[in-house]
Design an enzyme around this catalytic site. Structure first.
Site, PDB file in Angstrom:
ATOM      1  N   TYR A 165     -51.406  47.818  85.363  1.00 53.13           N
ATOM      2  CA  TYR A 165     -52.571  46.948  85.531  1.00 53.13           C
ATOM      3  C   TYR A 165     -52.674  45.949  84.379  1.00 53.13           C
ATOM      4  O   TYR A 165     -52.811  44.742  84.597  1.00 53.13           O
ATOM      5  CB  TYR A 165     -53.839  47.786  85.618  1.00 53.13           C
ATOM      6  N   THR A 191     -68.084  45.735  85.084  1.00 53.22           N
ATOM      7  CA  THR A 191     -69.140  45.196  85.945  1.00 53.22           C
ATOM      8  C   THR A 191     -69.568  46.269  86.933  1.00 53.22           C
ATOM      9  O   THR A 191     -68.746  47.063  87.390  1.00 53.22           O
ATOM     10  CB  THR A 191     -68.634  43.948  86.689  1.00 53.22           C
TER      11      THR A 191
END
Length: 329
Positions: free
Chosen positions: A147, A177
Protein backbone atom coordinates in the site's frame (compact mmCIF):
# COMPACT_ATOMS: atom_id res chain seq x y z
CA UNK A 1 -23.07 23.63 -19.28
CA UNK A 2 -22.34 21.38 -16.31
CA UNK A 3 -18.75 20.25 -15.73
CA UNK A 4 -18.14 16.48 -15.99
CA UNK A 5 -16.06 14.61 -13.44
CA UNK A 6 -14.94 10.97 -13.23
CA UNK A 7 -14.59 9.56 -9.70
CA UNK A 8 -12.84 6.20 -9.43
CA UNK A 9 -13.52 4.21 -6.28
CA UNK A 10 -16.96 5.83 -6.33
CA UNK A 11 -18.68 3.11 -4.30
CA UNK A 12 -16.15 3.31 -1.49
CA UNK A 13 -16.51 5.20 1.76
CA UNK A 14 -14.78 8.41 0.72
CA UNK A 15 -15.57 8.10 -2.99
CA UNK A 16 -19.30 7.93 -2.34
CA UNK A 17 -19.23 11.08 -0.22
CA UNK A 18 -17.31 12.83 -3.01
CA UNK A 19 -20.00 11.77 -5.48
CA UNK A 20 -22.59 13.38 -3.19
CA UNK A 21 -20.60 16.62 -2.96
CA UNK A 22 -20.03 17.04 -6.68
CA UNK A 23 -23.65 16.22 -7.50
CA UNK A 24 -24.62 18.91 -4.97
CA UNK A 25 -22.27 21.37 -6.70
CA UNK A 26 -24.01 20.81 -10.04
CA UNK A 27 -21.47 18.53 -11.73
CA UNK A 28 -22.23 15.58 -13.98
CA UNK A 29 -20.64 12.70 -12.07
CA UNK A 30 -19.39 9.47 -13.60
CA UNK A 31 -18.71 6.93 -10.87
CA UNK A 32 -16.43 3.96 -11.54
CA UNK A 33 -15.66 1.03 -9.23
CA UNK A 34 -14.86 -2.68 -9.57
CA UNK A 35 -16.53 -3.30 -6.17
CA UNK A 36 -13.65 -5.30 -4.70
CA UNK A 37 -13.91 -3.19 -1.56
CA UNK A 38 -16.65 -0.75 -2.64
CA UNK A 39 -20.35 -1.23 -1.93
CA UNK A 40 -23.19 -0.23 -4.23
CA UNK A 41 -25.33 0.59 -1.20
CA UNK A 42 -23.13 3.64 -0.68
CA UNK A 43 -24.35 5.18 -3.94
CA UNK A 44 -27.75 3.57 -4.48
CA UNK A 45 -29.44 6.86 -3.57
CA UNK A 46 -27.75 8.44 -6.62
CA UNK A 47 -28.71 5.84 -9.22
CA UNK A 48 -31.83 7.68 -10.39
CA UNK A 49 -30.17 11.08 -10.42
CA UNK A 50 -29.93 12.37 -14.01
CA UNK A 51 -26.48 13.83 -13.28
CA UNK A 52 -25.00 10.52 -12.11
CA UNK A 53 -23.96 7.40 -13.98
CA UNK A 54 -22.14 4.35 -12.69
CA UNK A 55 -19.68 2.04 -14.45
CA UNK A 56 -18.80 -1.31 -12.86
CA UNK A 57 -15.25 -1.50 -14.13
CA UNK A 58 -11.67 -2.39 -13.15
CA UNK A 59 -9.38 0.53 -14.00
CA UNK A 60 -6.29 -1.70 -14.02
CA UNK A 61 -7.53 -3.08 -17.37
CA UNK A 62 -8.22 0.23 -19.13
CA UNK A 63 -10.15 3.44 -18.56
CA UNK A 64 -12.45 5.02 -21.13
CA UNK A 65 -15.10 7.72 -20.81
CA UNK A 66 -17.01 8.91 -23.84
CA UNK A 67 -17.29 12.62 -24.47
CA UNK A 68 -15.65 15.57 -22.76
CA UNK A 69 -14.24 15.32 -19.27
CA UNK A 70 -13.18 18.24 -17.08
CA UNK A 71 -11.91 16.56 -13.92
CA UNK A 72 -10.83 13.16 -12.56
CA UNK A 73 -10.69 12.15 -8.90
CA UNK A 74 -8.65 8.94 -8.62
CA UNK A 75 -9.78 7.28 -5.38
CA UNK A 76 -9.75 3.62 -6.44
CA UNK A 77 -7.67 1.59 -3.99
CA UNK A 78 -8.02 -0.72 -1.03
CA UNK A 79 -7.44 1.52 1.97
CA UNK A 80 -7.37 -0.67 5.05
CA UNK A 81 -4.80 -3.16 6.40
CA UNK A 82 -7.18 -6.14 6.10
CA UNK A 83 -7.88 -5.27 2.48
CA UNK A 84 -4.36 -4.75 1.22
CA UNK A 85 -2.95 -7.71 3.17
CA UNK A 86 -5.55 -10.01 1.57
CA UNK A 87 -5.29 -8.55 -1.94
CA UNK A 88 -1.73 -7.20 -2.17
CA UNK A 89 -1.29 -7.61 -5.92
CA UNK A 90 -4.52 -5.76 -6.68
CA UNK A 91 -3.43 -2.99 -4.28
CA UNK A 92 -0.15 -2.55 -6.13
CA UNK A 93 -1.81 -2.72 -9.55
CA UNK A 94 -4.46 -0.09 -8.87
CA UNK A 95 -1.81 2.27 -7.48
CA UNK A 96 0.47 1.78 -10.48
CA UNK A 97 -1.29 0.48 -13.61
CA UNK A 98 -4.64 1.99 -12.58
CA UNK A 99 -3.04 5.37 -11.92
CA UNK A 100 -1.24 5.28 -15.29
CA UNK A 101 -4.55 4.62 -17.03
CA UNK A 102 -6.20 7.54 -15.21
CA UNK A 103 -3.33 9.88 -16.03
CA UNK A 104 -3.46 8.77 -19.66
CA UNK A 105 -7.19 9.53 -19.76
CA UNK A 106 -6.60 12.94 -18.18
CA UNK A 107 -3.99 13.69 -20.86
CA UNK A 108 -6.32 12.54 -23.64
CA UNK A 109 -9.24 14.62 -22.34
CA UNK A 110 -7.13 17.59 -21.19
CA UNK A 111 -8.72 17.11 -17.76
CA UNK A 112 -7.40 18.10 -14.36
CA UNK A 113 -6.74 15.06 -12.15
CA UNK A 114 -6.51 14.78 -8.36
CA UNK A 115 -5.04 11.58 -6.95
CA UNK A 116 -5.78 10.29 -3.46
CA UNK A 117 -2.48 9.72 -1.74
CA UNK A 118 -2.18 8.96 1.95
CA UNK A 119 -0.35 9.72 5.17
CA UNK A 120 1.09 6.20 4.76
CA UNK A 121 3.68 7.66 2.36
CA UNK A 122 5.36 8.89 5.56
CA UNK A 123 5.55 5.32 6.92
CA UNK A 124 6.49 5.13 10.61
CA UNK A 125 7.60 8.77 10.71
CA UNK A 126 10.78 10.11 12.27
CA UNK A 127 9.40 13.66 11.95
CA UNK A 128 6.42 14.83 14.00
CA UNK A 129 4.04 16.29 13.00
CA UNK A 130 4.41 15.25 9.37
CA UNK A 131 4.74 18.00 6.78
CA UNK A 132 4.82 17.65 3.01
CA UNK A 133 8.60 18.15 2.85
CA UNK A 134 9.23 14.95 4.82
CA UNK A 135 10.26 12.02 2.60
CA UNK A 136 9.07 9.30 4.94
CA UNK A 137 10.34 6.14 6.64
CA UNK A 138 8.81 3.23 4.73
CA UNK A 139 9.66 -0.47 4.70
CA UNK A 140 9.19 -1.28 1.01
CA UNK A 141 9.26 -5.07 1.52
CA UNK A 142 7.19 -5.25 4.70
CA UNK A 143 3.54 -6.36 4.69
CA UNK A 144 2.29 -2.76 4.54
CA UNK A 145 4.69 -1.93 1.70
CA UNK A 146 2.19 -2.94 -0.98
CA UNK A 147 0.00 0.00 0.00
CA UNK A 148 2.69 2.47 1.05
CA UNK A 149 4.81 2.00 -2.05
CA UNK A 150 1.81 1.94 -4.39
CA UNK A 151 0.92 5.40 -3.10
CA UNK A 152 4.49 6.64 -3.30
CA UNK A 153 4.74 5.45 -6.92
CA UNK A 154 1.36 7.07 -7.58
CA UNK A 155 2.70 10.43 -6.43
CA UNK A 156 5.90 10.02 -8.45
CA UNK A 157 4.23 9.21 -11.76
CA UNK A 158 1.64 11.94 -11.21
CA UNK A 159 4.39 14.53 -10.84
CA UNK A 160 6.16 13.04 -13.91
CA UNK A 161 2.99 13.59 -16.00
CA UNK A 162 2.73 17.10 -14.57
CA UNK A 163 6.33 18.00 -15.42
CA UNK A 164 6.73 16.14 -18.72
CA UNK A 165 3.26 16.54 -20.25
CA UNK A 166 2.18 19.73 -18.50
CA UNK A 167 -0.84 17.88 -17.09
CA UNK A 168 -2.85 19.70 -14.42
CA UNK A 169 -2.45 17.46 -11.37
CA UNK A 170 -3.30 17.67 -7.66
CA UNK A 171 -2.13 15.35 -4.86
CA UNK A 172 -4.09 14.98 -1.61
CA UNK A 173 -2.27 13.24 1.23
CA UNK A 174 -5.23 11.97 3.21
CA UNK A 175 -4.93 11.26 6.93
CA UNK A 176 -7.29 9.02 8.95
CA UNK A 177 -10.86 9.85 7.93
CA UNK A 178 -14.09 8.54 9.40
CA UNK A 179 -17.86 8.86 9.15
CA UNK A 180 -20.99 7.07 7.93
CA UNK A 181 -20.58 4.35 5.26
CA UNK A 182 -17.30 3.00 6.60
CA UNK A 183 -16.92 -0.77 6.55
CA UNK A 184 -16.81 -2.19 10.06
CA UNK A 185 -13.85 -4.34 11.11
CA UNK A 186 -11.68 -3.42 8.14
CA UNK A 187 -8.57 -3.14 10.29
CA UNK A 188 -8.73 0.60 10.90
CA UNK A 189 -9.15 1.96 14.40
CA UNK A 190 -12.57 3.62 14.31
CA UNK A 191 -14.58 0.94 12.44
CA UNK A 192 -12.89 -1.76 14.51
CA UNK A 193 -13.80 -0.08 17.81
CA UNK A 194 -17.37 0.73 16.70
CA UNK A 195 -17.94 -2.83 15.49
CA UNK A 196 -16.72 -4.25 18.78
CA UNK A 197 -18.84 -1.79 20.75
CA UNK A 198 -21.99 -2.66 18.80
CA UNK A 199 -21.42 -6.37 19.47
CA UNK A 200 -20.65 -5.78 23.13
CA UNK A 201 -17.12 -7.11 22.73
CA UNK A 202 -14.00 -5.90 24.50
CA UNK A 203 -12.02 -3.26 22.60
CA UNK A 204 -8.75 -4.47 21.10
CA UNK A 205 -5.75 -2.18 21.45
CA UNK A 206 -2.54 -3.15 19.69
CA UNK A 207 0.72 -2.55 21.52
CA UNK A 208 0.42 -0.53 24.72
CA UNK A 209 -1.95 2.00 23.14
CA UNK A 210 0.52 4.87 23.27
CA UNK A 211 0.64 5.15 19.46
CA UNK A 212 -1.27 8.17 18.17
CA UNK A 213 -3.69 8.97 15.37
CA UNK A 214 -5.46 12.10 14.17
CA UNK A 215 -9.02 11.59 12.95
CA UNK A 216 -10.76 13.81 10.38
CA UNK A 217 -14.54 13.74 9.87
CA UNK A 218 -15.55 12.92 6.31
CA UNK A 219 -17.32 16.23 5.59
CA UNK A 220 -14.15 18.14 6.47
CA UNK A 221 -12.06 15.79 4.32
CA UNK A 222 -14.38 16.23 1.33
CA UNK A 223 -14.25 20.02 1.69
CA UNK A 224 -10.44 19.94 1.67
CA UNK A 225 -10.36 17.72 -1.42
CA UNK A 226 -12.88 19.93 -3.20
CA UNK A 227 -10.82 23.05 -2.53
CA UNK A 228 -7.59 21.36 -3.58
CA UNK A 229 -9.07 20.17 -6.89
CA UNK A 230 -10.19 23.70 -7.75
CA UNK A 231 -6.94 25.31 -6.59
CA UNK A 232 -3.87 26.11 -8.69
CA UNK A 233 -1.47 24.10 -6.51
CA UNK A 234 0.23 20.96 -7.89
CA UNK A 235 2.46 19.84 -4.98
CA UNK A 236 1.16 17.37 -2.34
CA UNK A 237 -1.11 18.78 0.36
CA UNK A 238 -1.89 17.14 3.71
CA UNK A 239 -5.64 16.93 4.33
CA UNK A 240 -6.34 15.80 7.88
CA UNK A 241 -7.18 16.85 11.40
CA UNK A 242 -4.15 17.74 13.57
CA UNK A 243 -6.04 16.97 16.81
CA UNK A 244 -3.92 14.03 17.95
CA UNK A 245 -4.96 11.34 20.45
CA UNK A 246 -3.44 8.10 21.71
CA UNK A 247 -5.24 4.89 20.78
CA UNK A 248 -5.71 4.05 24.48
CA UNK A 249 -7.36 7.40 25.20
CA UNK A 250 -9.49 7.00 22.12
CA UNK A 251 -10.67 3.58 23.30
CA UNK A 252 -11.79 5.23 26.55
CA UNK A 253 -13.70 7.83 24.50
CA UNK A 254 -15.50 5.06 22.60
CA UNK A 255 -16.54 3.34 25.82
CA UNK A 256 -17.96 6.61 27.15
CA UNK A 257 -19.70 7.37 23.85
CA UNK A 258 -21.39 3.98 23.65
CA UNK A 259 -22.28 3.85 27.34
CA UNK A 260 -21.00 0.30 27.60
CA UNK A 261 -18.68 -1.35 30.12
CA UNK A 262 -16.29 -3.16 27.80
CA UNK A 263 -12.77 -3.88 28.91
CA UNK A 264 -9.71 -3.00 26.86
CA UNK A 265 -7.63 -5.99 25.77
CA UNK A 266 -4.14 -5.79 24.33
CA UNK A 267 -2.55 -7.56 21.37
CA UNK A 268 0.86 -7.42 19.75
CA UNK A 269 1.54 -4.37 17.60
CA UNK A 270 1.54 -5.26 13.86
CA UNK A 271 4.77 -4.92 11.91
CA UNK A 272 5.56 -1.38 10.71
CA UNK A 273 2.44 0.06 12.34
CA UNK A 274 3.11 3.83 12.63
CA UNK A 275 3.68 4.98 16.21
CA UNK A 276 2.71 8.58 15.52
CA UNK A 277 0.39 10.15 13.00
CA UNK A 278 -0.39 13.88 12.96
CA UNK A 279 -0.59 16.14 9.91
CA UNK A 280 1.02 19.52 9.66
CA UNK A 281 -1.74 21.37 7.76
CA UNK A 282 0.05 24.72 7.40
CA UNK A 283 0.07 24.32 3.61
CA UNK A 284 -3.68 23.55 3.46
CA UNK A 285 -4.44 26.55 5.68
CA UNK A 286 -2.33 28.94 3.62
CA UNK A 287 -3.13 27.73 0.10
CA UNK A 288 -6.68 26.40 0.44
CA UNK A 289 -7.95 28.42 3.39
CA UNK A 290 -8.98 25.05 4.81
CA UNK A 291 -8.96 23.50 8.24
CA UNK A 292 -11.28 20.95 9.86
CA UNK A 293 -14.42 22.26 11.57
CA UNK A 294 -16.08 19.15 13.03
CA UNK A 295 -14.87 18.13 16.49
CA UNK A 296 -14.09 14.48 17.19
CA UNK A 297 -16.91 14.34 19.76
CA UNK A 298 -19.45 15.63 17.23
CA UNK A 299 -18.21 13.49 14.35
CA UNK A 300 -18.01 10.31 16.41
CA UNK A 301 -21.56 10.77 17.68
CA UNK A 302 -22.85 11.09 14.11
CA UNK A 303 -20.84 8.05 13.03
CA UNK A 304 -21.89 5.87 15.94
CA UNK A 305 -25.55 6.86 15.60
CA UNK A 306 -25.38 5.95 11.90
CA UNK A 307 -24.17 2.42 12.58
CA UNK A 308 -26.49 2.01 15.53
CA UNK A 309 -29.44 2.81 13.23
CA UNK A 310 -28.63 -0.03 10.82
CA UNK A 311 -30.29 -3.43 11.13
CA UNK A 312 -28.24 -6.42 12.25
CA UNK A 313 -28.33 -7.74 8.68
CA UNK A 314 -26.99 -4.45 7.34
CA UNK A 315 -24.27 -4.38 9.98
CA UNK A 316 -23.12 -7.86 9.02
CA UNK A 317 -23.02 -6.90 5.35
CA UNK A 318 -20.86 -3.91 6.23
CA UNK A 319 -18.43 -6.10 8.16
CA UNK A 320 -17.55 -8.74 5.59
CA UNK A 321 -16.09 -8.61 2.10
CA UNK A 322 -15.39 -11.68 0.00
CA UNK A 323 -12.11 -11.32 -1.92
CA UNK A 324 -12.04 -14.93 -3.19
CA UNK A 325 -12.91 -14.10 -6.81
CA UNK A 326 -10.10 -11.53 -6.98
CA UNK A 327 -7.24 -13.40 -5.27
CA UNK A 328 -5.63 -14.84 -8.42
CA UNK A 329 -5.86 -11.76 -10.57
Amino acid sequence: MAKRILITGAAGFLGSHLCDRFIKEGFEVIGMDNLITGDLRNIEHLMKNKNFEFHHHDITKFVHVAGDLDYILHFASPASPIDYLKIPIQTLKVGSVGTMHCLGLAKEKNARILIASTSEVYGDPLVHPQNEEYYGNVNAIGPRGVYDEAKRFQESITMAYHRFHGLETRIARIFNTYGPRMRLNDGRVIPAFIGQALRGEDLTVFGDGSQTRSFCYVDDQVEGIYRLLLSDYSEPVNIGNPNEISILDFADEIIKLTGTDQRIVYKELPQDDPLQRKPDITRAREILGWEPKVSRAEGMKITYDYFKSLSQEELQKREHKDFSEHIRR
